[in-house]
Design an enzyme around this catalytic site. Structure first.
Site, PDB file in Angstrom:
ATOM      1  N   GLY A  87     -10.067 -20.098 -11.773  1.00 36.32           N
ATOM      2  CA  GLY A  87     -10.852 -21.251 -11.355  1.00 36.32           C
ATOM      3  C   GLY A  87     -10.016 -22.256 -10.575  1.00 36.32           C
ATOM      4  N   GLU A 129       1.006  11.527   6.416  1.00 32.85           N
ATOM      5  CA  GLU A 129       1.586  12.521   7.327  1.00 32.85           C
ATOM      6  C   GLU A 129       1.389  13.936   6.791  1.00 32.85           C
ATOM      7  OE1 GLU A 129       4.658   9.071   7.341  1.00 32.85           O
ATOM      8  OE2 GLU A 129       3.030   9.818   6.060  1.00 32.85           O
ATOM      9  N   CYS A 187       8.653   8.409   5.405  1.00 33.72           N
ATOM     10  CA  CYS A 187       9.648   8.261   4.343  1.00 33.72           C
ATOM     11  C   CYS A 187      10.776   9.269   4.517  1.00 33.72           C
ATOM     12  CB  CYS A 187       9.003   8.398   2.967  1.00 33.72           C
ATOM     13  SG  CYS A 187       8.321  10.036   2.635  1.00 33.72           S
ATOM     14  N   GLU A 200     -10.122 -15.212  -7.954  1.00 35.40           N
ATOM     15  CA  GLU A 200     -11.490 -15.733  -7.923  1.00 35.40           C
ATOM     16  C   GLU A 200     -11.709 -16.910  -8.859  1.00 35.40           C
ATOM     17  OE1 GLU A 200     -14.876 -13.324  -7.012  1.00 35.40           O
ATOM     18  OE2 GLU A 200     -13.741 -11.515  -7.455  1.00 35.40           O
TER      19      GLU A 200
END
Length: 367
Positions: free
Chosen positions: A298, A55, A78, A296
Protein backbone atom coordinates in the site's frame (compact mmCIF):
# COMPACT_ATOMS: atom_id res chain seq x y z
CA UNK A 1 22.25 -8.95 -45.02
CA UNK A 2 21.07 -5.34 -45.09
CA UNK A 3 20.83 -3.15 -42.00
CA UNK A 4 17.05 -3.14 -42.38
CA UNK A 5 16.93 -6.93 -42.49
CA UNK A 6 19.19 -7.17 -39.44
CA UNK A 7 16.89 -4.81 -37.55
CA UNK A 8 13.78 -6.75 -38.60
CA UNK A 9 15.15 -10.10 -37.47
CA UNK A 10 16.44 -8.67 -34.19
CA UNK A 11 13.00 -7.14 -33.53
CA UNK A 12 11.54 -10.62 -33.95
CA UNK A 13 14.11 -12.02 -31.52
CA UNK A 14 13.17 -9.34 -28.99
CA UNK A 15 9.48 -10.19 -29.37
CA UNK A 16 10.26 -13.86 -28.78
CA UNK A 17 12.29 -13.01 -25.68
CA UNK A 18 9.40 -11.07 -24.16
CA UNK A 19 7.28 -14.22 -24.18
CA UNK A 20 9.28 -15.61 -21.28
CA UNK A 21 9.00 -12.62 -18.95
CA UNK A 22 7.63 -13.79 -15.62
CA UNK A 23 8.31 -17.45 -16.50
CA UNK A 24 12.04 -18.18 -16.38
CA UNK A 25 13.51 -16.27 -13.40
CA UNK A 26 16.16 -16.17 -12.09
CA UNK A 27 17.46 -16.63 -15.64
CA UNK A 28 17.03 -14.08 -18.42
CA UNK A 29 14.30 -14.44 -21.01
CA UNK A 30 16.14 -14.48 -24.33
CA UNK A 31 14.93 -14.60 -27.91
CA UNK A 32 16.83 -16.12 -30.83
CA UNK A 33 16.23 -16.20 -34.59
CA UNK A 34 18.37 -18.14 -37.10
CA UNK A 35 18.32 -16.95 -40.72
CA UNK A 36 19.87 -18.60 -43.77
CA UNK A 37 19.68 -17.06 -47.24
CA UNK A 38 17.03 -14.61 -46.01
CA UNK A 39 14.75 -17.35 -44.64
CA UNK A 40 14.06 -18.06 -40.97
CA UNK A 41 15.11 -21.62 -40.23
CA UNK A 42 14.91 -21.57 -36.44
CA UNK A 43 13.52 -19.49 -33.63
CA UNK A 44 13.49 -19.90 -29.88
CA UNK A 45 12.60 -18.48 -26.50
CA UNK A 46 14.13 -19.49 -23.18
CA UNK A 47 12.14 -22.60 -22.24
CA UNK A 48 11.01 -22.82 -18.58
CA UNK A 49 10.05 -26.48 -18.95
CA UNK A 50 13.00 -28.09 -20.73
CA UNK A 51 15.43 -25.44 -19.38
CA UNK A 52 16.93 -25.06 -22.86
CA UNK A 53 18.28 -21.62 -23.67
CA UNK A 54 16.79 -19.74 -26.62
CA UNK A 55 19.83 -20.50 -28.83
CA UNK A 56 19.51 -24.22 -28.15
CA UNK A 57 15.77 -24.17 -28.92
CA UNK A 58 16.42 -22.35 -32.21
CA UNK A 59 19.33 -24.62 -33.16
CA UNK A 60 17.25 -27.73 -32.50
CA UNK A 61 14.58 -26.36 -34.80
CA UNK A 62 17.05 -25.34 -37.52
CA UNK A 63 19.02 -28.59 -37.56
CA UNK A 64 21.57 -28.74 -40.39
CA UNK A 65 20.16 -25.53 -41.88
CA UNK A 66 22.04 -23.62 -39.17
CA UNK A 67 25.30 -24.18 -41.07
CA UNK A 68 26.41 -20.88 -42.60
CA UNK A 69 23.44 -19.04 -41.10
CA UNK A 70 23.19 -15.73 -39.25
CA UNK A 71 21.96 -15.88 -35.65
CA UNK A 72 20.13 -13.00 -33.98
CA UNK A 73 20.08 -13.25 -30.18
CA UNK A 74 19.02 -10.69 -27.59
CA UNK A 75 21.69 -11.51 -24.98
CA UNK A 76 25.29 -12.69 -25.27
CA UNK A 77 25.42 -16.49 -25.62
CA UNK A 78 26.56 -18.16 -22.41
CA UNK A 79 30.07 -19.59 -22.08
CA UNK A 80 29.64 -21.81 -19.02
CA UNK A 81 27.96 -25.04 -18.02
CA UNK A 82 24.74 -24.33 -16.12
CA UNK A 83 21.29 -25.66 -16.90
CA UNK A 84 22.69 -26.53 -20.34
CA UNK A 85 26.13 -26.73 -21.98
CA UNK A 86 27.50 -23.39 -23.25
CA UNK A 87 25.42 -21.87 -26.05
CA UNK A 88 28.55 -20.33 -27.56
CA UNK A 89 29.95 -23.84 -28.06
CA UNK A 90 26.66 -25.03 -29.56
CA UNK A 91 26.73 -22.19 -32.10
CA UNK A 92 30.31 -23.03 -33.02
CA UNK A 93 29.46 -26.71 -33.42
CA UNK A 94 26.50 -25.85 -35.64
CA UNK A 95 28.78 -23.99 -38.04
CA UNK A 96 26.95 -20.66 -38.03
CA UNK A 97 28.66 -17.87 -39.98
CA UNK A 98 27.61 -14.78 -38.05
CA UNK A 99 26.05 -13.90 -34.71
CA UNK A 100 24.29 -10.58 -34.08
CA UNK A 101 23.93 -9.87 -30.35
CA UNK A 102 21.79 -7.10 -28.87
CA UNK A 103 23.59 -6.70 -25.54
CA UNK A 104 26.30 -8.33 -23.46
CA UNK A 105 25.76 -10.48 -20.38
CA UNK A 106 27.25 -8.99 -17.18
CA UNK A 107 27.19 -12.35 -15.38
CA UNK A 108 30.85 -12.94 -14.38
CA UNK A 109 30.56 -16.45 -15.80
CA UNK A 110 29.90 -14.90 -19.23
CA UNK A 111 30.91 -11.19 -19.41
CA UNK A 112 32.39 -11.20 -22.91
CA UNK A 113 33.62 -14.78 -22.86
CA UNK A 114 30.77 -15.98 -25.06
CA UNK A 115 31.59 -13.37 -27.71
CA UNK A 116 35.30 -14.17 -27.47
CA UNK A 117 34.64 -17.87 -27.97
CA UNK A 118 32.61 -17.19 -31.11
CA UNK A 119 35.24 -14.89 -32.57
CA UNK A 120 38.01 -17.37 -31.78
CA UNK A 121 36.14 -19.90 -33.93
CA UNK A 122 36.11 -17.50 -36.87
CA UNK A 123 32.48 -16.48 -36.50
CA UNK A 124 31.66 -12.85 -37.30
CA UNK A 125 30.13 -11.14 -34.26
CA UNK A 126 28.19 -7.87 -34.22
CA UNK A 127 27.22 -6.39 -30.85
CA UNK A 128 24.79 -3.61 -29.99
CA UNK A 129 21.87 -3.82 -32.42
CA UNK A 130 18.72 -2.82 -30.48
CA UNK A 131 20.80 -2.69 -27.29
CA UNK A 132 18.50 -0.22 -25.50
CA UNK A 133 15.43 -2.33 -26.20
CA UNK A 134 17.20 -5.50 -25.10
CA UNK A 135 18.37 -3.93 -21.84
CA UNK A 136 14.83 -2.74 -21.15
CA UNK A 137 13.51 -6.26 -21.70
CA UNK A 138 16.30 -7.75 -19.58
CA UNK A 139 15.95 -5.12 -16.85
CA UNK A 140 15.15 -7.68 -14.15
CA UNK A 141 18.07 -9.99 -14.89
CA UNK A 142 20.45 -7.05 -15.36
CA UNK A 143 19.28 -5.42 -12.15
CA UNK A 144 20.09 -8.52 -10.11
CA UNK A 145 23.46 -8.94 -11.81
CA UNK A 146 24.51 -5.29 -11.55
CA UNK A 147 22.68 -4.03 -8.44
CA UNK A 148 21.91 -7.13 -6.44
CA UNK A 149 18.16 -6.51 -6.37
CA UNK A 150 15.12 -7.08 -8.60
CA UNK A 151 13.71 -4.51 -10.98
CA UNK A 152 10.72 -2.89 -9.25
CA UNK A 153 7.51 -1.75 -10.92
CA UNK A 154 5.16 0.27 -8.70
CA UNK A 155 1.51 0.11 -9.76
CA UNK A 156 -0.88 2.82 -8.55
CA UNK A 157 -4.59 2.50 -9.39
CA UNK A 158 -6.16 5.75 -8.23
CA UNK A 159 -8.98 8.21 -8.54
CA UNK A 160 -8.29 11.36 -10.55
CA UNK A 161 -7.18 13.07 -7.34
CA UNK A 162 -4.71 10.34 -6.39
CA UNK A 163 -6.72 8.35 -3.82
CA UNK A 164 -6.83 4.57 -3.54
CA UNK A 165 -9.87 4.29 -1.25
CA UNK A 166 -12.49 6.33 0.55
CA UNK A 167 -11.99 7.34 4.15
CA UNK A 168 -13.93 4.21 5.16
CA UNK A 169 -11.55 2.00 3.15
CA UNK A 170 -13.86 1.24 0.22
CA UNK A 171 -11.81 0.69 -2.94
CA UNK A 172 -13.61 -1.88 -5.14
CA UNK A 173 -13.68 -0.83 -7.80
CA UNK A 174 -12.03 2.51 -8.56
CA UNK A 175 -10.93 1.39 -12.02
CA UNK A 176 -12.92 -0.53 -14.61
CA UNK A 177 -12.67 -4.12 -15.93
CA UNK A 178 -10.45 -3.25 -18.89
CA UNK A 179 -7.87 -1.67 -16.62
CA UNK A 180 -8.02 -4.54 -14.15
CA UNK A 181 -7.44 -7.04 -16.95
CA UNK A 182 -4.41 -5.04 -18.11
CA UNK A 183 -3.04 -5.10 -14.57
CA UNK A 184 -3.37 -8.89 -14.47
CA UNK A 185 -1.40 -9.05 -17.73
CA UNK A 186 1.31 -6.95 -16.09
CA UNK A 187 1.35 -9.29 -13.09
CA UNK A 188 1.93 -12.18 -15.46
CA UNK A 189 5.05 -10.48 -16.87
CA UNK A 190 6.65 -10.22 -13.43
CA UNK A 191 8.14 -12.88 -11.18
CA UNK A 192 6.33 -11.69 -8.06
CA UNK A 193 3.52 -9.47 -6.78
CA UNK A 194 4.51 -7.49 -3.69
CA UNK A 195 2.31 -5.87 -1.02
CA UNK A 196 2.67 -4.68 2.54
CA UNK A 197 1.01 -6.05 5.64
CA UNK A 198 -1.54 -3.22 5.72
CA UNK A 199 -2.89 -4.20 2.32
CA UNK A 200 -3.28 -7.82 3.42
CA UNK A 201 -5.16 -6.80 6.56
CA UNK A 202 -7.40 -4.32 4.72
CA UNK A 203 -8.10 -6.14 1.44
CA UNK A 204 -7.34 -9.87 1.94
CA UNK A 205 -5.89 -10.00 -1.60
CA UNK A 206 -5.38 -13.18 -3.63
CA UNK A 207 -2.38 -11.71 -5.52
CA UNK A 208 -2.73 -14.12 -8.42
CA UNK A 209 -3.29 -13.70 -12.15
CA UNK A 210 -6.92 -14.14 -13.17
CA UNK A 211 -8.88 -13.97 -16.39
CA UNK A 212 -6.00 -14.83 -18.73
CA UNK A 213 -6.39 -18.58 -18.92
CA UNK A 214 -3.81 -21.08 -17.66
CA UNK A 215 -0.65 -18.99 -17.11
CA UNK A 216 2.26 -19.45 -14.69
CA UNK A 217 1.48 -17.68 -11.44
CA UNK A 218 3.89 -15.12 -9.96
CA UNK A 219 5.13 -15.60 -6.45
CA UNK A 220 3.19 -13.63 -3.85
CA UNK A 221 5.35 -11.53 -1.53
CA UNK A 222 4.22 -9.80 1.66
CA UNK A 223 6.40 -7.53 3.78
CA UNK A 224 5.26 -7.82 7.40
CA UNK A 225 7.61 -6.92 10.22
CA UNK A 226 5.84 -9.01 12.87
CA UNK A 227 3.99 -11.40 10.54
CA UNK A 228 0.78 -10.17 12.15
CA UNK A 229 -1.32 -10.82 9.07
CA UNK A 230 -4.36 -13.05 8.56
CA UNK A 231 -4.11 -16.24 6.56
CA UNK A 232 -7.20 -15.45 4.48
CA UNK A 233 -6.80 -15.78 0.75
CA UNK A 234 -3.03 -16.00 1.06
CA UNK A 235 -3.63 -19.59 2.11
CA UNK A 236 -7.09 -20.35 0.72
CA UNK A 237 -6.61 -19.20 -2.90
CA UNK A 238 -6.25 -21.97 -5.45
CA UNK A 239 -4.19 -21.46 -8.61
CA UNK A 240 -1.85 -19.03 -6.90
CA UNK A 241 1.91 -18.76 -6.86
CA UNK A 242 4.15 -19.68 -3.91
CA UNK A 243 4.02 -17.39 -0.90
CA UNK A 244 7.08 -15.47 0.34
CA UNK A 245 6.95 -13.55 3.63
CA UNK A 246 9.62 -11.01 4.53
CA UNK A 247 9.71 -10.26 8.27
CA UNK A 248 11.81 -8.73 10.99
CA UNK A 249 13.64 -10.43 13.85
CA UNK A 250 10.77 -9.58 16.20
CA UNK A 251 8.37 -11.92 14.41
CA UNK A 252 7.67 -14.70 16.93
CA UNK A 253 9.36 -18.00 16.18
CA UNK A 254 6.04 -19.79 16.55
CA UNK A 255 4.46 -17.51 13.93
CA UNK A 256 7.33 -18.08 11.51
CA UNK A 257 6.99 -21.83 12.07
CA UNK A 258 3.24 -21.67 11.48
CA UNK A 259 3.61 -19.87 8.16
CA UNK A 260 6.42 -22.19 7.11
CA UNK A 261 4.15 -25.13 7.89
CA UNK A 262 1.55 -23.57 5.58
CA UNK A 263 4.08 -23.65 2.75
CA UNK A 264 5.40 -20.09 2.88
CA UNK A 265 9.05 -19.16 2.49
CA UNK A 266 9.95 -16.84 5.37
CA UNK A 267 12.86 -14.43 4.95
CA UNK A 268 14.26 -12.47 7.89
CA UNK A 269 15.23 -8.88 7.10
CA UNK A 270 16.76 -5.96 9.06
CA UNK A 271 14.50 -3.26 10.47
CA UNK A 272 15.30 0.45 10.13
CA UNK A 273 13.37 3.23 11.86
CA UNK A 274 10.66 0.76 12.85
CA UNK A 275 10.11 -0.55 9.32
CA UNK A 276 11.57 -3.36 7.27
CA UNK A 277 14.60 -2.01 5.42
CA UNK A 278 13.53 -1.93 1.75
CA UNK A 279 17.00 -2.42 0.27
CA UNK A 280 17.83 -5.58 2.22
CA UNK A 281 14.29 -6.84 1.64
CA UNK A 282 14.73 -6.60 -2.12
CA UNK A 283 18.18 -8.19 -1.89
CA UNK A 284 16.59 -11.10 -0.02
CA UNK A 285 14.06 -11.48 -2.83
CA UNK A 286 16.87 -11.58 -5.38
CA UNK A 287 18.42 -14.31 -3.24
CA UNK A 288 15.38 -16.54 -3.81
CA UNK A 289 15.46 -16.01 -7.56
CA UNK A 290 13.20 -13.01 -8.18
CA UNK A 291 14.24 -10.55 -10.88
CA UNK A 292 11.05 -8.55 -11.63
CA UNK A 293 8.76 -7.45 -8.79
CA UNK A 294 5.34 -5.83 -9.24
CA UNK A 295 4.45 -3.75 -6.18
CA UNK A 296 0.72 -3.18 -5.66
CA UNK A 297 0.44 -1.62 -2.25
CA UNK A 298 0.00 0.00 0.00
CA UNK A 299 0.87 3.63 0.49
CA UNK A 300 3.43 3.07 3.24
CA UNK A 301 5.33 0.48 1.21
CA UNK A 302 5.21 2.67 -1.90
CA UNK A 303 6.64 5.61 0.03
CA UNK A 304 9.36 3.44 1.54
CA UNK A 305 10.51 2.17 -1.86
CA UNK A 306 10.34 5.62 -3.46
CA UNK A 307 12.23 7.30 -0.64
CA UNK A 308 14.99 4.71 -0.93
CA UNK A 309 15.27 5.19 -4.70
CA UNK A 310 14.26 1.59 -5.36
CA UNK A 311 11.39 2.09 -7.82
CA UNK A 312 12.44 1.67 -11.45
CA UNK A 313 9.07 2.02 -13.16
CA UNK A 314 5.69 3.43 -12.18
CA UNK A 315 2.47 2.25 -13.82
CA UNK A 316 -0.46 4.49 -13.03
CA UNK A 317 -4.09 3.65 -13.77
CA UNK A 318 -6.23 6.74 -13.30
CA UNK A 319 -10.02 6.71 -13.12
CA UNK A 320 -12.30 9.65 -13.82
CA UNK A 321 -13.76 10.01 -10.35
CA UNK A 322 -12.94 12.20 -7.38
CA UNK A 323 -12.74 10.95 -3.79
CA UNK A 324 -11.47 14.03 -1.99
CA UNK A 325 -8.86 14.87 0.62
CA UNK A 326 -10.44 12.58 3.22
CA UNK A 327 -9.69 9.56 1.01
CA UNK A 328 -6.61 7.39 1.40
CA UNK A 329 -3.60 8.66 -0.58
CA UNK A 330 -1.77 6.32 -2.95
CA UNK A 331 1.60 7.16 -1.44
CA UNK A 332 2.44 7.70 2.22
CA UNK A 333 4.52 10.53 3.62
CA UNK A 334 7.88 11.11 1.94
CA UNK A 335 9.06 13.88 4.25
CA UNK A 336 10.03 16.21 1.43
CA UNK A 337 10.77 19.88 2.02
CA UNK A 338 11.58 20.88 -1.58
CA UNK A 339 10.45 19.82 -5.05
CA UNK A 340 14.07 19.10 -5.95
CA UNK A 341 13.94 16.18 -3.49
CA UNK A 342 10.92 14.57 -5.14
CA UNK A 343 11.46 11.32 -7.08
CA UNK A 344 11.03 12.08 -10.78
CA UNK A 345 10.14 9.76 -13.63
CA UNK A 346 9.90 10.10 -17.41
CA UNK A 347 6.67 9.33 -19.26
CA UNK A 348 7.10 6.55 -21.85
CA UNK A 349 3.55 5.35 -22.57
CA UNK A 350 -0.06 6.45 -22.28
CA UNK A 351 -3.15 4.56 -23.38
CA UNK A 352 -6.88 4.49 -22.73
CA UNK A 353 -8.36 1.40 -21.08
CA UNK A 354 -12.12 1.62 -21.19
CA UNK A 355 -12.97 4.66 -19.10
CA UNK A 356 -9.55 4.81 -17.47
CA UNK A 357 -6.07 5.94 -18.50
CA UNK A 358 -2.91 3.89 -18.03
CA UNK A 359 0.39 5.75 -17.99
CA UNK A 360 3.87 4.26 -17.60
CA UNK A 361 6.88 6.15 -16.29
CA UNK A 362 10.52 5.11 -15.89
CA UNK A 363 13.32 6.43 -13.74
CA UNK A 364 15.75 8.46 -15.81
CA UNK A 365 18.85 6.97 -14.20
CA UNK A 366 18.77 3.23 -13.71
CA UNK A 367 21.85 1.08 -14.34
Amino acid sequence: MTDAADARFMDLALALGRRGLGRVAPWPSVGCVIVRAGRIVGRGTSDPVSLRHAERVALDQAGQAAGGATVYVTLEPCAHHGRTPPCADALVAAGVARVVVATGDPNPLVAGQGLARLRAAGIAVDLGLRAAEARADQAGFLSVQERGRPFVTLKLATSFDGRIATASGESRWITGPEARRAVHALRARHDAVLVGAGTVRADDPALNVRGLGPVPQPRRVVLSRRLDIPEGRLVATENAGPLVLVHGAEAPDATVARWTGLGATCLACPVEAGELAPGPALAALAGVGLTRVFCEGGGTLAASLLAAGLVDEVVGVTAGLMIGAEGMPAIGALGLSALAEAPRFTLVETRALGGDVMHRWVRAQQF
